[in-house]
Scaffold this motif. Structure first.
Motif, PDB file in Angstrom:
ATOM      1  N   UNK A 174       2.881   6.390  -5.751  1.00  0.00           N
ATOM      2  CA  UNK A 174       2.641   6.709  -7.155  1.00  0.00           C
ATOM      3  C   UNK A 174       1.983   8.074  -7.315  1.00  0.00           C
ATOM      4  N   UNK A 175       1.350   8.556  -6.258  1.00  0.00           N
ATOM      5  CA  UNK A 175       0.690   9.863  -6.297  1.00  0.00           C
ATOM      6  C   UNK A 175       1.741  10.946  -6.040  1.00  0.00           C
ATOM      7  N   UNK A 176       1.848  11.928  -6.940  1.00  0.00           N
ATOM      8  CA  UNK A 176       2.873  12.975  -6.765  1.00  0.00           C
ATOM      9  C   UNK A 176       2.799  13.629  -5.387  1.00  0.00           C
ATOM     10  N   UNK A 177       3.955  13.857  -4.809  1.00  0.00           N
ATOM     11  CA  UNK A 177       4.147  14.546  -3.526  1.00  0.00           C
ATOM     12  C   UNK A 177       3.790  13.694  -2.300  1.00  0.00           C
ATOM     13  N   UNK A 178       3.001  12.627  -2.482  1.00  0.00           N
ATOM     14  CA  UNK A 178       2.585  11.831  -1.330  1.00  0.00           C
ATOM     15  C   UNK A 178       3.793  11.209  -0.629  1.00  0.00           C
ATOM     16  N   UNK A 179       4.758  10.723  -1.424  1.00  0.00           N
ATOM     17  CA  UNK A 179       5.933  10.065  -0.845  1.00  0.00           C
ATOM     18  C   UNK A 179       6.658  10.979   0.134  1.00  0.00           C
ATOM     19  N   UNK A 180       6.722  12.263  -0.197  1.00  0.00           N
ATOM     20  CA  UNK A 180       7.433  13.209   0.665  1.00  0.00           C
ATOM     21  C   UNK A 180       6.791  13.256   2.056  1.00  0.00           C
ATOM     22  N   UNK A 200       0.817  -1.229   0.000  1.00  0.00           N
ATOM     23  CA  UNK A 200       0.000   0.000   0.000  1.00  0.00           C
ATOM     24  C   UNK A 200       0.845   1.270   0.000  1.00  0.00           C
ATOM     25  N   UNK A 201       2.028   1.192   0.617  1.00  0.00           N
ATOM     26  CA  UNK A 201       2.925   2.352   0.604  1.00  0.00           C
ATOM     27  C   UNK A 201       3.410   2.624  -0.819  1.00  0.00           C
ATOM     28  N   UNK A 202       3.763   1.551  -1.544  1.00  0.00           N
ATOM     29  CA  UNK A 202       4.189   1.706  -2.929  1.00  0.00           C
ATOM     30  C   UNK A 202       3.097   2.295  -3.801  1.00  0.00           C
TER      31      UNK A 202
END
Length: 271
Positions: A221-227, A215-217
Motif C-alpha cells: 500500500x506504500x508507494x514504490x515499496x512494491x517495486x 504483511x506483504x499486501x
C-alpha cells in the motif's frame, strides 16, 4: 499460529536472499518499475478526468439542486478512485509477474538451485510463449475471483461499525491470499501444478499463506515499496512453495558476493 510465523519467515528469507544476490535483485527490479510507471500514469489520468467521467455517466442528475448534485458526483468520484486503487493493489503483482516472467522465472530457478540438496531446479519444459499464455490466463482467473471479493467487501463496507472495522481486516487477508497465489505460481507453474491444484494447496495452509501475503499486501500500500519488495517476494514464495510440496530444502547459501552456487551443488551431486 505457528504457520503464521513461518509464512512471515519466508517473506523475510526471500528479502535476505535477494540482498545476498545483488545481480538477481537488480534485474528483478525492472518489471516492477515498468509496471509502476504504467499504473501511475493510469491513476493520474483517472484523477484528472475522473470527475468528467462521472459527470458524463450521470446525466440524470444534471437538474439536481445544490448541494445534492455536488455531493452525489463527488461521492461517486471518490468511490471510482478508491476502486481503482483497490484494483491496482490486487492486480499489480499479476501484471508485474506477467511483464517480468523471464526475469522472475530465472530468479525462482536460482533460488531452487541454491536451496536444493542436489543443486537442481524443476523446469517446465514449455516454450516461453506457452508459459506467458498460461500465466496470463491464470492471472485473469485470479483477477475475476479477486474482483468478486472486492465488490462484496465494498458493499459490506456500508454496514455500520462492521464496515469500518471487520471488513477492512478481511480485505487485507483476502488480498494477502491472492498475492501469495500469484507469487507462488512462478515456482508451482514451473512444477506443472495447475491453478485449481494451486488454490487447493494454498487453502490447506491458510495461516501460512496469510503470514506471508498479508504483511506483504500491507507493505504494497506504500508507494514504490512494491517495486523494491517484488524480487524478494518471488524468492520467498519459491521457498514457501517447496514447503507446501514437502520438498527437501537446505538453508540458503550465505553468498555475500552475489554469485549463485550452482557449480558447487553440481560438484557435490557428482561426488
Amino acid at each position: 499460529m505457528r504457520d503464521v510465523g513461518a509464512g512471515f519467515g519466508y517473506l523475510i528469507q526471500g528479502q535476505r536472499w535477494v540482498a545476498r544476490h545483488g545481480k538477481q535483485y537488480g534485474f528483478g527490479l525492472l518489471p516492477g518499475l515498468i509496471t509502476l510507471v504504467l499504473y501511475a500514469a493510469a491513476l493520474v489520468t483517472l484523477a484528472l478526468y475522473g470527475e468528467d467521467f462521472v459527470t458524463w455517466s450521470t446525466p440524470f442528475a444534471d437538474d439536481w439542486s445544490s448541494p445534492w448534485l455536488g455531493l452525489f458526483r463527488g461521492f461517486l468520484t471518490a468511490v471510482l478512485f478508491a476502486l481503482a486503487l483497490l484494483l491496482a493493489v490486487l492486480t499489480f503483482t499479476a501484471v508485474t509477474l506477467l511483464v517480468g516472467q523471464p526475469f522472475y522465472e530465472s530468479l525462482s530457478e536460482k533460488v531452487d538451485r541454491d536451496v536444493s540438496p542436489d543443486g537442481t531446479a524443476p523446469e517446465s519444459g514449455l516454450p516461453l510463449w506457452r508459459e506467458l499464455w498460461i500465466s496470463a490466463r491464470d492471472s485473469l482467473r485470479i483477477l475475476v475471483r479477486a474482483a468478486v471479493w472486492g465488490v462484496l467487501l465494498f458493499a459490506l463496507g456500508f454496514l455500520p461499525f462492521i464496515g469500518q472495522t471487520v471488513v477492512p481486516v478481511i480485505g487485507f487477508f483476502v488480498t494477502g491470499f491472492f498475492l501469495t497465489e500469484e507469487l507462488t505460481a512462478v515456482a508451482l507453474q514451473r512444477r506443472g501444478v495447475d491453478l485449481r491444484d494451486r488454490l487447493t494447496l494454498l487453502r490447506s495452509r491458510k495461516t501460512l499463506v496469510w503470514g506471508f501475503g498479508t504483511p506483504l499486501g500491507l507493505a504494497f500500500l506504500v508507494p514504490f515499496v512494491a517495486v523494491f519488495l517484488m524480487p524478494g517476494a518471488v524468492a520467498g514464495a519459491t521457498l514457501m512453495a517447496r514447503d507446501l510440496l514437502d520438498e527437501e530444502t537446505d538453508e540458503p547459501d550465505d553468498d555475500h558476493g552475489g554469485h549463485d552456487n550452482h557449480d558447487d551443488h553440481e560438484q557435490r551431486a557428482a561426488a
